[in-house]
Design a protein around this motif. Structure first.
Motif, PDB file in Angstrom:
ATOM      1  N   VAL A  25       0.830  -1.203   0.000  1.00  0.00           N
ATOM      2  CA  VAL A  25       0.000   0.000   0.000  1.00  0.00           C
ATOM      3  C   VAL A  25       0.869   1.258   0.000  1.00  0.00           C
ATOM      4  CG1 VAL A  25      -1.635   1.363   1.359  1.00  0.00           C
ATOM      5  CG2 VAL A  25      -2.000  -1.094   1.067  1.00  0.00           C
ATOM      6  N   LEU A  26       1.907   1.269   0.834  1.00  0.00           N
ATOM      7  CA  LEU A  26       2.759   2.446   0.948  1.00  0.00           C
ATOM      8  C   LEU A  26       3.591   2.678  -0.313  1.00  0.00           C
ATOM      9  CD1 LEU A  26       3.858   2.014   4.662  1.00  0.00           C
ATOM     10  CD2 LEU A  26       2.384   3.802   3.740  1.00  0.00           C
ATOM     11  N   LEU A  27       4.074   1.596  -0.912  1.00  0.00           N
ATOM     12  CA  LEU A  27       4.815   1.744  -2.161  1.00  0.00           C
ATOM     13  C   LEU A  27       3.903   2.251  -3.273  1.00  0.00           C
ATOM     14  CD1 LEU A  27       7.076  -1.445  -2.101  1.00  0.00           C
ATOM     15  CD2 LEU A  27       7.843   0.928  -1.972  1.00  0.00           C
ATOM     16  N   THR A  28       2.681   1.759  -3.294  1.00  0.00           N
ATOM     17  CA  THR A  28       1.710   2.224  -4.285  1.00  0.00           C
ATOM     18  C   THR A  28       1.458   3.717  -4.124  1.00  0.00           C
ATOM     19  OG1 THR A  28       0.627   0.054  -4.290  1.00  0.00           O
ATOM     20  CG2 THR A  28      -0.622   1.900  -5.198  1.00  0.00           C
ATOM     21  N   GLU A  29       1.314   4.156  -2.872  1.00  0.00           N
ATOM     22  CA  GLU A  29       1.086   5.578  -2.607  1.00  0.00           C
ATOM     23  C   GLU A  29       2.303   6.406  -3.012  1.00  0.00           C
ATOM     24  OE1 GLU A  29      -0.189   8.534   1.090  1.00  0.00           O
ATOM     25  OE2 GLU A  29      -0.257   6.353   1.343  1.00  0.00           O
ATOM     26  N   LEU A  30       3.478   5.895  -2.713  1.00  0.00           N
ATOM     27  CA  LEU A  30       4.712   6.589  -3.078  1.00  0.00           C
ATOM     28  C   LEU A  30       4.785   6.792  -4.590  1.00  0.00           C
ATOM     29  CD1 LEU A  30       7.616   7.619  -2.410  1.00  0.00           C
ATOM     30  CD2 LEU A  30       8.369   5.251  -2.595  1.00  0.00           C
ATOM     31  N   LEU A  31       4.491   5.738  -5.348  1.00  0.00           N
ATOM     32  CA  LEU A  31       4.552   5.827  -6.808  1.00  0.00           C
ATOM     33  C   LEU A  31       3.435   6.705  -7.363  1.00  0.00           C
ATOM     34  CD1 LEU A  31       5.467   2.110  -7.503  1.00  0.00           C
ATOM     35  CD2 LEU A  31       6.904   4.085  -7.990  1.00  0.00           C
ATOM     36  N   ASP A 189      22.189   1.196  -0.004  1.00  0.00           N
ATOM     37  CA  ASP A 189      22.108   1.250   1.460  1.00  0.00           C
ATOM     38  C   ASP A 189      21.514   2.580   1.913  1.00  0.00           C
ATOM     39  OD1 ASP A 189      23.215  -1.256   1.847  1.00  0.00           O
ATOM     40  OD2 ASP A 189      25.268  -0.497   1.987  1.00  0.00           O
ATOM     41  N   GLN A 190      21.990   3.668   1.333  1.00  0.00           N
ATOM     42  CA  GLN A 190      21.506   4.996   1.720  1.00  0.00           C
ATOM     43  C   GLN A 190      20.041   5.184   1.340  1.00  0.00           C
ATOM     44  OE1 GLN A 190      24.092   8.331   0.673  1.00  0.00           O
ATOM     45  NE2 GLN A 190      25.821   6.930   0.547  1.00  0.00           N
ATOM     46  N   GLN A 191      19.671   4.691   0.172  1.00  0.00           N
ATOM     47  CA  GLN A 191      18.271   4.810  -0.261  1.00  0.00           C
ATOM     48  C   GLN A 191      17.330   4.144   0.731  1.00  0.00           C
ATOM     49  OE1 GLN A 191      18.299   3.108  -4.230  1.00  0.00           O
ATOM     50  NE2 GLN A 191      19.878   4.560  -4.885  1.00  0.00           N
ATOM     51  N   ARG A 192      17.699   2.946   1.179  1.00  0.00           N
ATOM     52  CA  ARG A 192      16.821   2.232   2.108  1.00  0.00           C
ATOM     53  C   ARG A 192      16.828   2.877   3.492  1.00  0.00           C
ATOM     54  NH1 ARG A 192      14.272  -1.998   0.476  1.00  0.00           N
ATOM     55  NH2 ARG A 192      13.830  -2.671   2.613  1.00  0.00           N
ATOM     56  N   GLU A 193      17.961   3.468   3.854  1.00  0.00           N
ATOM     57  CA  GLU A 193      18.027   4.166   5.137  1.00  0.00           C
ATOM     58  C   GLU A 193      17.099   5.379   5.151  1.00  0.00           C
ATOM     59  OE1 GLU A 193      21.704   5.764   7.433  1.00  0.00           O
ATOM     60  OE2 GLU A 193      22.330   3.918   6.406  1.00  0.00           O
ATOM     61  N   ILE A 194      17.080   6.105   4.041  1.00  0.00           N
ATOM     62  CA  ILE A 194      16.302   7.338   3.962  1.00  0.00           C
ATOM     63  C   ILE A 194      14.837   7.061   3.639  1.00  0.00           C
ATOM     64  CG2 ILE A 194      16.021   9.516   2.699  1.00  0.00           C
ATOM     65  CD1 ILE A 194      19.072   9.359   2.126  1.00  0.00           C
ATOM     66  N   PHE A 195      14.597   6.178   2.666  1.00  0.00           N
ATOM     67  CA  PHE A 195      13.247   6.016   2.133  1.00  0.00           C
ATOM     68  C   PHE A 195      12.547   4.730   2.554  1.00  0.00           C
ATOM     69  CE2 PHE A 195      15.745   8.491  -0.966  1.00  0.00           C
ATOM     70  CZ  PHE A 195      14.992   9.648  -1.007  1.00  0.00           C
ATOM     71  N   GLY A 196      13.284   3.771   3.091  1.00  0.00           N
ATOM     72  CA  GLY A 196      12.671   2.486   3.414  1.00  0.00           C
ATOM     73  C   GLY A 196      12.494   1.592   2.202  1.00  0.00           C
ATOM     74  N   THR A 197      13.028   2.001   1.071  1.00  0.00           N
ATOM     75  CA  THR A 197      12.989   1.215  -0.160  1.00  0.00           C
ATOM     76  C   THR A 197      14.184   1.636  -0.997  1.00  0.00           C
ATOM     77  OG1 THR A 197      11.631   0.559  -2.065  1.00  0.00           O
ATOM     78  CG2 THR A 197      11.512   2.879  -1.390  1.00  0.00           C
ATOM     79  N   GLY A 245      11.787   0.006   8.078  1.00  0.00           N
ATOM     80  CA  GLY A 245      11.508   0.251   6.665  1.00  0.00           C
ATOM     81  C   GLY A 245      10.121   0.803   6.445  1.00  0.00           C
ATOM     82  N   ILE A 246       9.138   0.253   7.141  1.00  0.00           N
ATOM     83  CA  ILE A 246       7.768   0.720   6.975  1.00  0.00           C
ATOM     84  C   ILE A 246       7.595   2.121   7.543  1.00  0.00           C
ATOM     85  CG2 ILE A 246       5.395   0.341   7.781  1.00  0.00           C
ATOM     86  CD1 ILE A 246       5.856  -2.626   7.294  1.00  0.00           C
ATOM     87  N   ARG A 247       8.262   2.422   8.669  1.00  0.00           N
ATOM     88  CA  ARG A 247       8.186   3.786   9.216  1.00  0.00           C
ATOM     89  C   ARG A 247       8.728   4.790   8.207  1.00  0.00           C
ATOM     90  NH1 ARG A 247       9.807   1.509  14.167  1.00  0.00           N
ATOM     91  NH2 ARG A 247      11.970   2.155  13.815  1.00  0.00           N
ATOM     92  N   ASN A 248       9.848   4.444   7.576  1.00  0.00           N
ATOM     93  CA  ASN A 248      10.416   5.351   6.584  1.00  0.00           C
ATOM     94  C   ASN A 248       9.499   5.518   5.381  1.00  0.00           C
ATOM     95  OD1 ASN A 248      12.617   5.655   8.205  1.00  0.00           O
ATOM     96  ND2 ASN A 248      13.997   4.377   7.002  1.00  0.00           N
ATOM     97  N   LEU A 249       8.879   4.419   4.941  1.00  0.00           N
ATOM     98  CA  LEU A 249       7.935   4.505   3.829  1.00  0.00           C
ATOM     99  C   LEU A 249       6.745   5.393   4.171  1.00  0.00           C
ATOM    100  CD1 LEU A 249       7.812   0.883   2.380  1.00  0.00           C
ATOM    101  CD2 LEU A 249       8.422   2.957   1.148  1.00  0.00           C
ATOM    102  N   VAL A 250       6.278   5.293   5.410  1.00  0.00           N
ATOM    103  CA  VAL A 250       5.159   6.146   5.841  1.00  0.00           C
ATOM    104  C   VAL A 250       5.565   7.613   5.766  1.00  0.00           C
ATOM    105  CG1 VAL A 250       3.759   6.841   7.821  1.00  0.00           C
ATOM    106  CG2 VAL A 250       4.070   4.414   7.328  1.00  0.00           C
ATOM    107  N   LEU A 251       6.778   7.942   6.245  1.00  0.00           N
ATOM    108  CA  LEU A 251       7.255   9.320   6.212  1.00  0.00           C
ATOM    109  C   LEU A 251       7.364   9.821   4.787  1.00  0.00           C
ATOM    110  CD1 LEU A 251      10.014   9.177   8.979  1.00  0.00           C
ATOM    111  CD2 LEU A 251       7.797  10.308   9.138  1.00  0.00           C
ATOM    112  N   VAL A 252       7.899   8.979   3.899  1.00  0.00           N
ATOM    113  CA  VAL A 252       8.054   9.384   2.499  1.00  0.00           C
ATOM    114  C   VAL A 252       6.686   9.595   1.853  1.00  0.00           C
ATOM    115  CG1 VAL A 252       8.809   8.629   0.239  1.00  0.00           C
ATOM    116  CG2 VAL A 252      10.291   8.295   2.178  1.00  0.00           C
ATOM    117  N   SER A 253       5.762   8.654   2.081  1.00  0.00           N
ATOM    118  CA  SER A 253       4.442   8.759   1.450  1.00  0.00           C
ATOM    119  C   SER A 253       3.665   9.965   1.944  1.00  0.00           C
ATOM    120  CB  SER A 253       3.635   7.475   1.691  1.00  0.00           C
ATOM    121  OG  SER A 253       3.324   7.332   3.076  1.00  0.00           O
ATOM    122  N   ARG A 254       4.023  10.476   3.135  1.00  0.00           N
ATOM    123  CA  ARG A 254       3.361  11.674   3.667  1.00  0.00           C
ATOM    124  C   ARG A 254       4.132  12.944   3.348  1.00  0.00           C
ATOM    125  NH1 ARG A 254       1.913   9.374   9.739  1.00  0.00           N
ATOM    126  NH2 ARG A 254       0.247   7.969   9.101  1.00  0.00           N
TER     127      ARG A 254
END
Length: 257
Positions: A25-31, A189-197, A245-254
């Motif tokens: 769901v979060l990846l879908t929202e991000l895209l 590594d940095q991408q996943r640290e910042i974005f969760g993906t 990872g999910i916390r970071n995805l939530v932050l990015v999607s918001r």
């Protein structure tokens, strides 16, 4: 294990259990929020190419709508002609390439127009530099193999960075090129640290959304360049835990990154 462009090993992995749905769901929202949309005329082009009986005139009309995209399409498509340099008429070029290759080259032409223009931010221009470097490296190695379609090698190299686009848009960075705008293991590594993906995971999603092949022929020329085009999701060798990872995805999607 898989090899990144810098030769470092990356361990394939998949999120498991109840977090799968949340992550999807979060990846879908991000895209949905940050992936550039294919213009209407390329959507029409894809529909025309998918028809059982393709109308050549419709295909050419769709390609001519945007002169910059059309110019990139012709430039890349003409690489298919062994006798270079030669500039073929658009309709002849479409017939030479065939349906699938026309679709792939058209999307690559759009992508270059999107990220490499006078109005591109510094961050987007860095993505363009990575794309062009990979495309040119693939073509240089593929020229020794007469059976490889150079247009697809070049288009595949350009499209190998599509997973970076949503990350650049989500970051909001425009005035400089962050270190994570790369395809090496450290950047992942940095991408996943910042974005969760990372761009590898997003790559698969974008290819499905943009109706691109899951695998590209340019891998024949440069196996390392094939790395983003695996069917498995790839995480860094030290993946984040699902919760982080999910916390970071939530932050990015918001939009909080």
């Amino acid at each position: 294990m898989m090899l990144c462009a810098d030769g470092r090993a990356v361990r394939p992995s998949l999120p498991k259990g109840k977090d799968d749905y949340v992550r999807t769901v979060l990846l879908t929202e991000l895209l949905a929020d940050y992936l550039p949309r294919l213009p209407w005329h390329l959507r029409e082009l894809q529909c025309a190419l998918e028809a059982s009986s393709t109308d050549l005139e419709k295909v050419c009309v769709a390609l001519r709508v945007n002169p910059a995209i059309c110019e990139n399409f012709v430039r890349i498509g003409c690489m298919a002609e062994p006798v270079e340099p030669i500039r073929m008429p658009l309709d002849h070029l479409v017939v030479l390439l065939g349906k699938q290759r026309v679709g792939t080259v058209a999307v690559a032409a759009f992508l270059l127009t999107e990220i490499d223009n006078n109005w591109s931010s510094i961050a987007k221009r860095e993505v363009a530099n990575v794309a062009l470097a990979r495309a040119n490296a693939g073509v240089a190695k593929a020229k020794a193999d007469e059976d490889v379609a150079l247009d697809q090698v070049y288009a595949g190299g350009v499209l190998s960075i599509i997973g970076l686009l949503p990350l650049v848009e989500a970051s909001g960075v425009t005035d400089h090129a962050p270190e994570w705008i790369e395809v090496a293991a450290e950047a992942i590594d940095q991408q996943r640290e910042i974005f969760g993906t990372d761009f590898l995971e997003l790559d698969r999603w974008v290819r499905m959304i943009w109706r691109l092949p899951m695998e590209m022929s340019y891998a024949v020329a440069e196996p390392v360049l094939m790395q983003p085009y695996v069917k498995e999701h790839a995480c860094p060798s030290k993946p984040l835990g699902n919760d982080q990872g999910i916390r970071n995805l939530v932050l990015v999607s918001r939009g909080s990154v």
